[in-house]
Design a protein around this motif. Structure first.
Motif, PDB file in Angstrom:
ATOM      1  N   GLU A  25     107.259  -7.370  -8.328  1.00 33.57           N
ATOM      2  CA  GLU A  25     105.820  -7.182  -8.114  1.00 33.57           C
ATOM      3  C   GLU A  25     105.126  -6.729  -9.401  1.00 33.57           C
ATOM      4  N   GLN A  26     105.776  -5.850 -10.152  1.00 37.97           N
ATOM      5  CA  GLN A  26     105.189  -5.391 -11.412  1.00 37.97           C
ATOM      6  C   GLN A  26     105.132  -6.519 -12.442  1.00 37.97           C
ATOM      7  N   THR A  27     106.120  -7.400 -12.414  1.00 35.40           N
ATOM      8  CA  THR A  27     106.096  -8.562 -13.309  1.00 35.40           C
ATOM      9  C   THR A  27     104.928  -9.472 -12.959  1.00 35.40           C
ATOM     10  N   GLN A  28     104.711  -9.695 -11.668  1.00 33.65           N
ATOM     11  CA  GLN A  28     103.588 -10.534 -11.250  1.00 33.65           C
ATOM     12  C   GLN A  28     102.259  -9.883 -11.602  1.00 33.65           C
ATOM     13  N   LEU A  29     102.190  -8.559 -11.522  1.00 34.71           N
ATOM     14  CA  LEU A  29     100.973  -7.860 -11.915  1.00 34.71           C
ATOM     15  C   LEU A  29     100.664  -8.123 -13.382  1.00 34.71           C
ATOM     16  N   THR A  30     101.659  -7.994 -14.223  1.00 35.43           N
ATOM     17  CA  THR A  30     101.461  -8.254 -15.654  1.00 35.43           C
ATOM     18  C   THR A  30     101.030  -9.702 -15.884  1.00 35.43           C
ATOM     19  N   GLN A  31     101.655 -10.636 -15.168  1.00 33.78           N
ATOM     20  CA  GLN A  31     101.291 -12.046 -15.298  1.00 33.78           C
ATOM     21  C   GLN A  31      99.845 -12.280 -14.862  1.00 33.78           C
ATOM     22  N   ALA A  32      99.431 -11.608 -13.782  1.00 27.52           N
ATOM     23  CA  ALA A  32      98.064 -11.773 -13.277  1.00 27.52           C
ATOM     24  C   ALA A  32      97.047 -11.226 -14.277  1.00 27.52           C
ATOM     25  N   ILE A  33      97.368 -10.101 -14.911  1.00 28.48           N
ATOM     26  CA  ILE A  33      96.467  -9.519 -15.919  1.00 28.48           C
ATOM     27  C   ILE A  33      96.303 -10.479 -17.095  1.00 28.48           C
ATOM     28  N   ILE A  34      97.420 -11.018 -17.574  1.00 27.41           N
ATOM     29  CA  ILE A  34      97.355 -11.979 -18.684  1.00 27.41           C
ATOM     30  C   ILE A  34      96.590 -13.230 -18.262  1.00 27.41           C
ATOM     31  N   PHE A  35      96.873 -13.716 -17.069  1.00 25.74           N
ATOM     32  CA  PHE A  35      96.245 -14.931 -16.550  1.00 25.74           C
ATOM     33  C   PHE A  35      94.735 -14.778 -16.463  1.00 25.74           C
ATOM     34  N   VAL A  36      94.278 -13.659 -15.879  1.00 23.38           N
ATOM     35  CA  VAL A  36      92.837 -13.488 -15.667  1.00 23.38           C
ATOM     36  C   VAL A  36      92.102 -13.298 -16.988  1.00 23.38           C
ATOM     37  N   ARG A  37      92.719 -12.604 -17.927  1.00 21.72           N
ATOM     38  CA  ARG A  37      92.070 -12.424 -19.231  1.00 21.72           C
ATOM     39  C   ARG A  37      92.008 -13.748 -19.995  1.00 21.72           C
ATOM     40  N   THR A  38      93.034 -14.566 -19.843  1.00 19.08           N
ATOM     41  CA  THR A  38      93.049 -15.867 -20.518  1.00 19.08           C
ATOM     42  C   THR A  38      92.036 -16.821 -19.896  1.00 19.08           C
ATOM     43  N   LYS A  39      92.026 -16.891 -18.589  1.00 23.82           N
ATOM     44  CA  LYS A  39      91.142 -17.845 -17.902  1.00 23.82           C
ATOM     45  C   LYS A  39      89.664 -17.501 -18.086  1.00 23.82           C
ATOM     46  N   HIS A  40      89.347 -16.208 -18.103  1.00 24.29           N
ATOM     47  CA  HIS A  40      87.947 -15.788 -18.254  1.00 24.29           C
ATOM     48  C   HIS A  40      87.569 -15.503 -19.716  1.00 24.29           C
ATOM     49  N   ALA A  41      88.452 -15.857 -20.648  1.00 19.93           N
ATOM     50  CA  ALA A  41      88.183 -15.606 -22.069  1.00 19.93           C
ATOM     51  C   ALA A  41      86.855 -16.247 -22.478  1.00 19.93           C
ATOM     52  N   GLY A  42      86.039 -15.474 -23.186  1.00 15.83           N
ATOM     53  CA  GLY A  42      84.739 -15.971 -23.623  1.00 15.83           C
ATOM     54  C   GLY A  42      83.612 -15.693 -22.644  1.00 15.83           C
ATOM     55  N   GLN A  43      83.941 -15.264 -21.422  1.00 17.34           N
ATOM     56  CA  GLN A  43      82.925 -14.908 -20.428  1.00 17.34           C
ATOM     57  C   GLN A  43      82.690 -13.392 -20.482  1.00 17.34           C
ATOM     58  N   ARG A  44      81.464 -12.980 -20.170  1.00 14.82           N
ATOM     59  CA  ARG A  44      81.120 -11.557 -20.156  1.00 14.82           C
ATOM     60  C   ARG A  44      80.792 -11.104 -18.743  1.00 14.82           C
ATOM     61  N   TYR A  45      80.987  -9.812 -18.519  1.00  8.39           N
ATOM     62  CA  TYR A  45      80.526  -9.183 -17.280  1.00  8.39           C
ATOM     63  C   TYR A  45      79.650  -8.025 -17.720  1.00  8.39           C
ATOM     64  N   GLU A  46      78.389  -8.336 -17.987  1.00  5.66           N
ATOM     65  CA  GLU A  46      77.471  -7.373 -18.596  1.00  5.66           C
ATOM     66  C   GLU A  46      77.467  -6.035 -17.856  1.00  5.66           C
ATOM     67  N   PRO A  47      77.557  -4.920 -18.618  1.00  6.25           N
ATOM     68  CA  PRO A  47      77.517  -4.785 -20.071  1.00  6.25           C
ATOM     69  C   PRO A  47      78.889  -4.819 -20.748  1.00  6.25           C
ATOM     70  N   ALA A  48      79.970  -5.067 -20.007  1.00  5.60           N
ATOM     71  CA  ALA A  48      81.298  -5.142 -20.627  1.00  5.60           C
ATOM     72  C   ALA A  48      81.436  -6.433 -21.430  1.00  5.60           C
ATOM     73  N   ASN A  49      82.322  -6.424 -22.383  1.00  3.55           N
ATOM     74  CA  ASN A  49      82.531  -7.605 -23.213  1.00  3.55           C
ATOM     75  C   ASN A  49      83.436  -8.641 -22.559  1.00  3.55           C
ATOM     76  N   GLU A  50      84.350  -8.181 -21.696  1.00  4.90           N
ATOM     77  CA  GLU A  50      85.284  -9.105 -21.045  1.00  4.90           C
ATOM     78  C   GLU A  50      84.984  -9.204 -19.559  1.00  4.90           C
ATOM     79  N   TYR A  51      84.888 -10.432 -19.065  1.00  2.51           N
ATOM     80  CA  TYR A  51      84.647 -10.637 -17.637  1.00  2.51           C
ATOM     81  C   TYR A  51      85.794 -10.060 -16.802  1.00  2.51           C
ATOM     82  N   ALA A  52      87.011 -10.160 -17.332  1.00  2.00           N
ATOM     83  CA  ALA A  52      88.182  -9.750 -16.556  1.00  2.00           C
ATOM     84  C   ALA A  52      88.144  -8.294 -16.125  1.00  2.00           C
TER      85      ALA A  52
END
Length: 204
Positions: A25-52
């Protein structure tokens, strides 16, 4: 609430809060964090810089509630990937399994590029109604999503275009988010009411 905009701190808190998960489960959590940051790369969630940061904060909220299954937490991390990135249901199924993919699909609005504004509003209204009638896992995910949106409103700068829409967002929160929480988990109701009360006192 400055830490609310620090994605690395949110990730650390999320990993700390899930220390009781098993190794897979912890491995999948790490994979999900990497996945979401990669997929949403370049998108913002104002005022944060990263949508993820938004789905990660929402997932942390569910972990902190306790008694929420890992698949639901993973789906919360990934909940905007089908709607806002080129990610498909099959992509999620391959990476994270059937249940996670199904949960993400159930909270994703099936918009198409050809839809008019009216069609999108109708589609969203119908999708929200389906979520409200759905299983508790789906309602928990959506409540965490909506609660994080409410918390984020406090941080929007006065110059943000979203500030002009705040009254409409508050009305929608009263009409949909709070009733959904009332049908899902009393702890989420208290958290949502706290945010709504702050806005009606300080911002409206």
């Amino acid at each position: 609430m400055n830490h609310f905009l620090d994605i690395e701190r949110v990730i650390r808190d999320l990993k700390r809060a899930t220390h009781g998960w098993n190794a897979a489960e912890q491995t999948q959590l790490t994979q999900a964090i990497i996945f979401v940051r990669t997929k949403h790369a370049g998108q913002r969630y104002e005022p944060a810089n990263e949508y993820a940061i938004h789905p990660l904060r929402a997932a942390l909220t569910l972990v902190e509630l306790g008694n929420v299954e890992p698949d639901v937490v993973l789906a919360t991390i990934l909940h905007d990937t089908m709607e806002d990135t080129p990610t498909t249901e099959d992509d999620l199924r391959t990476e994270f399994g059937d249940r996670v993919a199904t949960l993400v699909k159930l909270v994703s609005y099936p918009f198409t590029s050809e839809m008019s504004v009216h069609d999108k509003i109708t589609t969203k209204t119908n999708a929200l109604a389906d979520i409200r009638r759905g299983p508790i896992e789906v309602r928990l995910l959506k409540c965490a999503d909506l609660l994080d949106q409410m918390r984020n409103w406090r941080l929007l700068p006065r110059s943000s275009e979203f500030r002009a829409k705040l009254l409409r967002y508050l009305e929608q929160a009263q009409a949909y988010a709070l009733p959904l929480a009332e049908e899902t988990d009393e702890r989420l109701v208290k958290l949502m009411r706290r945010e709504l009360e702050w806005f009606y006192v300080h911002a409206v």
